[in-house]
Design a protein around this motif. Sequence first.
Motif, PDB file in Angstrom:
ATOM      1  N   LYS A 127       0.834  -1.200   0.000  1.00  0.00           N
ATOM      2  CA  LYS A 127       0.000   0.000   0.000  1.00  0.00           C
ATOM      3  C   LYS A 127       0.871   1.254   0.000  1.00  0.00           C
ATOM      4  CE  LYS A 127      -3.882   2.083   2.525  1.00  0.00           C
ATOM      5  NZ  LYS A 127      -4.814   1.939   3.680  1.00  0.00           N
ATOM      6  N   PHE A 128       0.380   2.309  -0.612  1.00  0.00           N
ATOM      7  CA  PHE A 128       1.112   3.571  -0.651  1.00  0.00           C
ATOM      8  C   PHE A 128       1.343   4.119   0.747  1.00  0.00           C
ATOM      9  CE2 PHE A 128       0.802   8.210  -0.375  1.00  0.00           C
ATOM     10  CZ  PHE A 128       1.936   8.571  -1.075  1.00  0.00           C
ATOM     11  N   LYS A 162       0.405  -1.255  -5.046  1.00  0.00           N
ATOM     12  CA  LYS A 162      -0.680  -2.236  -5.108  1.00  0.00           C
ATOM     13  C   LYS A 162      -2.007  -1.626  -4.704  1.00  0.00           C
ATOM     14  CE  LYS A 162      -1.603  -7.037  -3.805  1.00  0.00           C
ATOM     15  NZ  LYS A 162      -1.086  -8.197  -3.031  1.00  0.00           N
ATOM     16  N   SER A 163      -1.971  -0.686  -3.770  1.00  0.00           N
ATOM     17  CA  SER A 163      -3.195   0.001  -3.349  1.00  0.00           C
ATOM     18  C   SER A 163      -2.814   1.352  -2.758  1.00  0.00           C
ATOM     19  CB  SER A 163      -3.960  -0.824  -2.304  1.00  0.00           C
ATOM     20  OG  SER A 163      -3.196  -0.976  -1.123  1.00  0.00           O
ATOM     21  N   VAL A 182       0.762   9.304  -8.466  1.00  0.00           N
ATOM     22  CA  VAL A 182       0.629   8.058  -7.710  1.00  0.00           C
ATOM     23  C   VAL A 182      -0.566   7.285  -8.268  1.00  0.00           C
ATOM     24  CG1 VAL A 182       0.241   6.999  -5.453  1.00  0.00           C
ATOM     25  CG2 VAL A 182       1.577   9.117  -5.622  1.00  0.00           C
ATOM     26  N   ALA A 183      -0.336   6.031  -8.638  1.00  0.00           N
ATOM     27  CA  ALA A 183      -1.400   5.216  -9.214  1.00  0.00           C
ATOM     28  C   ALA A 183      -1.267   3.782  -8.728  1.00  0.00           C
ATOM     29  CB  ALA A 183      -1.363   5.261 -10.739  1.00  0.00           C
ATOM     30  N   GLU A 184      -2.348   3.040  -8.834  1.00  0.00           N
ATOM     31  CA  GLU A 184      -2.346   1.624  -8.490  1.00  0.00           C
ATOM     32  C   GLU A 184      -2.086   0.789  -9.737  1.00  0.00           C
ATOM     33  OE1 GLU A 184      -6.108   0.776  -6.730  1.00  0.00           O
ATOM     34  OE2 GLU A 184      -5.759   2.035  -4.966  1.00  0.00           O
ATOM     35  N   TYR A 185      -1.662  -0.449  -9.504  1.00  0.00           N
ATOM     36  CA  TYR A 185      -1.571  -1.420 -10.595  1.00  0.00           C
ATOM     37  C   TYR A 185      -2.428  -2.627 -10.248  1.00  0.00           C
ATOM     38  CZ  TYR A 185       1.763  -3.945  -7.604  1.00  0.00           C
ATOM     39  OH  TYR A 185       2.347  -4.615  -6.554  1.00  0.00           O
TER      40      TYR A 185
END
Length: 211
Positions: A127-128, A162-163, A182-185
């Motif tokens: 997680k961020f 991841k989140s 900032v982005a998720e994958y």
Amino acid sequence: MAQAIEHSWSRNTLVMQIETRLLERTGKAVSNFESHLPKPQSDLARESLKDPYRFDFLSLALDAQERDIENALIKHVTDFLLELGAGFAFVGQQVLLDVGGDEFFVDLLFYHVKLRCYVVIELKAGKFKPEHLGKLSFYLAAVDAQLRHPQDGPTIGLLLCKSKNAVVAEYALRDNNRRIGVAEYQLVGALPAELQTSLPSIEQIERELAG
């Protein structure tokens, strides 16, 4: 339709972009571009990023580690470039930066031909966290100092995790003077949640067949 014309997509590519909901994901990454880039560059930078990024072509388990994801992305670099979008050119993996005699390595380095700048991508398997931005900001400063040409724009950073909690990411970026998104994958995107962890990967199937 406009992007299909601009980028000369084939019918199959257009269908794939529709199926992966490209329009809904484009420009959705949390960033501070509007505060640190002039228009229209800030708009172009924002539209160059997505959220989430779809990495289901990697066939990795949901608990894959950062280096596993990184190596798989390089192995499938053509698919990765298609997912990143138009304008990205691959520069290198684990790019060495020598800072004061200490060695540091950038996960993935790209150059964006429309923005005319380097793009540093940092991968996080969890997680961020706000502290992730400190390391990425350091990399951006080093790339600006060592690799950036005088005619290049300021280096942009993309933290893929991841989140994330979008509010936490917005607060963390608010006073950061580096240009970061900032982005998720997503490693698995098209399957129902109850199936995502139960199906074997391609590598697992190949091992079973070989055995």
